[in-house]
Design an enzyme around this catalytic site. Structure first.
Site, PDB file in Angstrom:
ATOM      1  N   HIS A 210     -12.886  32.965  13.823  1.00 33.93           N
ATOM      2  CA  HIS A 210     -13.133  33.427  12.459  1.00 33.93           C
ATOM      3  C   HIS A 210     -12.117  34.479  12.040  1.00 33.93           C
ATOM      4  CE1 HIS A 210     -16.678  31.131  11.981  1.00 33.93           C
ATOM      5  NE2 HIS A 210     -17.234  31.638  13.059  1.00 33.93           N
ATOM      6  N   ARG A 317     -13.012  27.594 -10.380  1.00 32.01           N
ATOM      7  CA  ARG A 317     -14.258  27.173  -9.718  1.00 32.01           C
ATOM      8  C   ARG A 317     -15.263  28.313  -9.904  1.00 32.01           C
ATOM      9  NH1 ARG A 317     -10.420  24.821  -5.661  1.00 32.01           N
ATOM     10  NH2 ARG A 317     -11.039  22.665  -5.299  1.00 32.01           N
ATOM     11  N   ARG A 353     -14.569  25.262 -15.012  1.00 28.16           N
ATOM     12  CA  ARG A 353     -15.456  24.170 -14.590  1.00 28.16           C
ATOM     13  C   ARG A 353     -16.872  24.690 -14.496  1.00 28.16           C
ATOM     14  NH1 ARG A 353     -14.682  21.424  -8.787  1.00 28.16           N
ATOM     15  NH2 ARG A 353     -15.598  23.385  -8.102  1.00 28.16           N
ATOM     16  N   GLU A 452     -13.810  12.388 -10.283  1.00 25.37           N
ATOM     17  CA  GLU A 452     -13.886  12.594  -8.832  1.00 25.37           C
ATOM     18  C   GLU A 452     -14.914  11.690  -8.173  1.00 25.37           C
ATOM     19  OE1 GLU A 452     -14.944  16.653  -7.898  1.00 25.37           O
ATOM     20  OE2 GLU A 452     -16.297  16.815  -9.593  1.00 25.37           O
ATOM     21  N   ASN A 475     -10.052  15.636  -4.061  1.00 30.44           N
ATOM     22  CA  ASN A 475     -10.772  16.003  -2.835  1.00 30.44           C
ATOM     23  C   ASN A 475     -12.034  15.148  -2.705  1.00 30.44           C
ATOM     24  OD1 ASN A 475      -8.857  17.964  -2.768  1.00 30.44           O
ATOM     25  ND2 ASN A 475     -10.193  19.623  -3.434  1.00 30.44           N
ATOM     26  N   ASP A 476     -12.755  15.031  -3.806  1.00 29.37           N
ATOM     27  CA  ASP A 476     -13.959  14.205  -3.780  1.00 29.37           C
ATOM     28  C   ASP A 476     -13.641  12.740  -4.034  1.00 29.37           C
ATOM     29  OD1 ASP A 476     -16.179  15.850  -3.103  1.00 29.37           O
ATOM     30  OD2 ASP A 476     -15.866  16.917  -4.982  1.00 29.37           O
ATOM     31  N   ARG A 486     -14.996  14.508   3.568  1.00 26.60           N
ATOM     32  CA  ARG A 486     -13.782  15.341   3.505  1.00 26.60           C
ATOM     33  C   ARG A 486     -13.799  16.487   4.511  1.00 26.60           C
ATOM     34  NH1 ARG A 486     -14.608  18.171  -2.465  1.00 26.60           N
ATOM     35  NH2 ARG A 486     -13.623  20.064  -1.718  1.00 26.60           N
ATOM     36  N   CYS A 523      -6.478  18.351 -10.077  1.00 30.22           N
ATOM     37  CA  CYS A 523      -6.725  19.668  -9.488  1.00 30.22           C
ATOM     38  C   CYS A 523      -7.152  19.584  -8.019  1.00 30.22           C
ATOM     39  CB  CYS A 523      -7.775  20.426 -10.299  1.00 30.22           C
ATOM     40  SG  CYS A 523      -9.336  19.543 -10.407  1.00 30.22           S
TER      41      CYS A 523
END
Ligand code: PEP
Ligand code: MG
Length: 599
Positions: A210, A317, A353, A452, A475-476, A486, A523
């Protein structure tokens, strides 16, 4: 000095030029090169003062322990909140484990029993108990072993509060230093970010620990897994931390220093050269303009957008406003946040968004039950259309924030026309409410849809008839089109942006939108894939939105691309039927043209 065989991937010629007094090989945890003096963090083993206490002292020590635990819980809550807002939910998960431990009543009762029965001080009892805990973890599997750092972290935090001490970093000299520690715990890493630190080096840790992930997000070079650097160096020793190759050089000789100064200069020159593009447009050699914008995940990133050379924010986002808190962000709070960002970026656009919560982003403030397939579940617009109060508050805030005329509203995860029409109806309701309340807002704010979900891509024409713009969320889109999760490492090789099905679908979306005079952006992360930039330009994409850090290189590629040639390239690429052919074709085209970017 440990004599280990170097695992560095450097050429022989280069290796011979490095004649440092001592080179410690480790694991490259965060890229970058730092040269400077070491600040050695003393290892706190938690060895306590007098182990036994007088009978009368027992309640005092128990009270001390409880207070220290309270303070530590509050500190962990704060660090978790800070991390989640800054870096996202996943990065903040470590603090859930810390919280769990600190709230475990059995564990606390055990430590209190040690204080009572063995007449130990709170510090001694706590340190001893956690040492035993860590010892037990050592005997178990990897998952438990990886938790040892967290156990040590909790121990140090609580001991610090028991002793009324401040962070060891409070002794840090005014000048910037390279911090050397036995172990970089997450909380230590978090506090480092707020100090004058140029790099970090640690005995323990791996690439995916981490702490390493946090260092990368903060952009601080780091090498971990050095085995015994903390026992090898002295405070003030001169060090070079090479976060690219994964090694630390101690008291380097002149030749080595010169070599690394040259390397630093090389990297700085590359960044500086790219920065010269900042004010230039993202325009091809034959003057075809592409909007190049930036994605923003949390508020602090807005400054990075401004210096990256991006023309505005292509994706804000908004989930960060909902995560890490128990209450919902109200309309007023959201309005202030969006307005602040819109004003900062004006006259460049900001695409806001509406919230995409659910799946891997579950806030406390909305009850999202566990689901068998969360990625296919109650997510984004599906939540918004059920929780219309929450949705309307967000829409009103966005419409009100558009005082500069540069705000656009983007709807995530639309999968059917029915769903889109419902969302558009809620937007109309929100406008009516604003009108009735006599509030100032921008009724003509542009509305867009994220493409998406494959069904939305196939319905592109019908969607284009109803909205002002598209933003392709690869991405989606890729995960749903190819049925590849993903986030699943095991099948990551199947997640292919260059799968011909992906490219053909994207091309169809762009063409359908253009037939209706609707502009199309992208995007998802594919927009930052250097290998396909010219291809996307050739396919006719109007806008690319990428992380601020990716903006300069993508701009450089756009500016080095010939649009007419790119269109031909796109036609050829779309004719292939395998991912491998497309990849090789793009590599052959891009590599000779952009040697310093595509390796
Ligand atoms: C996408 O899916 O490509 C996208 C940009 O949205 P997110 O990554 O937030 O799901
Ligand atoms: Mg998405």
């Amino acid at each position: 000095m440990p004599k280990k065989k170097s695992t560095l991937k450097i050429s022989k010629a280069k290796a011979q030029t490095i004649k440092a007094q001592a080179i410690l090989p480790g694991v490259a945890a965060s890229p970058g090169i730092a040269i400077g003096k070491a600040f050695l963090l003393a290892e706190d083993h938690g060895k306590a003062e007098a182990p036994t206490i007088a009978e009368a002292q027992i309640p005092v020590e128990i009270e001390k322990l409880k207070k220290a635990l309270d303070k530590t819980r509050e500190e962990v809550r704060r660090d978790g909140f800070y991390t989640e807002n800054k870096l996202g939910k996943e990065q903040a998960e470590i603090f859930d484990y810390h919280r769990m431990m600190l709230e475990d009543q059995y564990f606390i009762a055990d430590v209190i029993a040690v204080i009572r029965q063995q007449r130990r001080s709170a510090a001694y009892a706590f340190a001893e108990y956690l040492d035993q805990y860590a010892e037990q973890f050592k005997q178990k599997d990897k998952v438990f072993r990886e938790r040892i750092a967290d156990v040590h972290d909790i121990k140090r935090r609580v001991l610090r509060h028991l002793r009324g001490e401040t962070w060891p970093l409070s002794n840090l000299p005014a000048e910037a230093r390279i911090v050397v520690a036995h172990e970089l715990t997450p909380s230590l890493t978090l506090s480092l970010n707020r100090q004058k630190i140029t790099a970090c080096a640690a005995d323990l840790g791996g690439k995916t620990s981490h702490a390493a992930l946090l260092m990368r997000s903060y952009g601080i070079p780091a090498v971990v897994g050095l085995h015994n650097i903390a026992g090898t160096i002295k405070n003030g020793d001169r060090l070079i931390v090479d976060g690219y190759q994964g090694r630390v050089l101690i008291n380097p000789d002149r030749a080595t220093l010169a070599h690394y100064q040259a390397e630093q200069n090389k990297h700085a020159a590359k960044t500086k050269k790219l920065a010269q593009l900042r004010a230039l447009p993202a325009e091809t050699l034959d003057q075809h303009h592409v909007e190049l914008a930036a994605n923003v995940e949390f508020a602090e990133e807005v400054d990075a957008v401004m210096v990256s050379g991006a023309a505005g924010i292509g994706l804000l986002r908004t989930e960060y406003l909902y995560l890490g808190r128990a209450d919902l962000p109200g309309e007023e709070e959201q309005y202030r946040e969006y307005h602040r960002i819109a004003v900062a970026v004006a006259p460049q656009p900001v695409i806001i968004r509406t919230m995409d919560l659910g799946a891997d982003k579950c806030p406390q403030c909305i009850d999202i039950p566990a689901e068998a397939n969360p990625m296919l579940g109650w997510r984004a617009i599906r939540i918004s259309l059920e929780k219309t109060d929450i949705f309307i508050a967000q829409i009103k805030a966005i419409l009100r924030a558009n005082t500069q005329g540069n705000v656009r509203l983007l709807l995530p995860m639309i999968s059917s026309i029915d769903e889109l029409e419902k969302a558009l109806e809620v937007i109309e309701q929100a406008k009516r409410k604003l009108e009735q309340a006599g509030q100032v807002f921008a009724p003509d704010t542009e509305i867009g849809v994220m493409i998406e979900v494959p069904s939305a891509a196939l319905l592109a024409e019908a969607i284009a008839e109803r909205v002002d713009f598209f933003s392709i969320g690869t991405n989606d889109l890729v995960q749903y089109l190819l049925a590849v999760d993903r986030g699943n490492d095991r099948i990551a090789h199947l997640y292919a942006n260059l799968n011909p099905a992906v490219l053909r679908l994207i091309k169809n979306v762009i063409d359908a939108a253009h037939r209706y005079g609707v502009w199309v952006g992208m995007c998802g992360e594919m927009a930052a894939d250097r290998l396909v930039t010219a291809l996307l330009v050739g396919m006719g994409i109007d806008e690319l939105s990428v992380s601020p850090i990716d903006v300069p290189e993508i701009k450089k590629i756009i500016r080095g691309t010939d649009y007419r040639e790119a269109k031909k390239l796109a036609r050829q690429a779309l004719a292939f039927s395998t991912t491998r052919e497309i990849r090789e074709f793009m590599q052959q085209y891009m590599q000779p043209r952009f040697k310093d970017i595509i390796l």
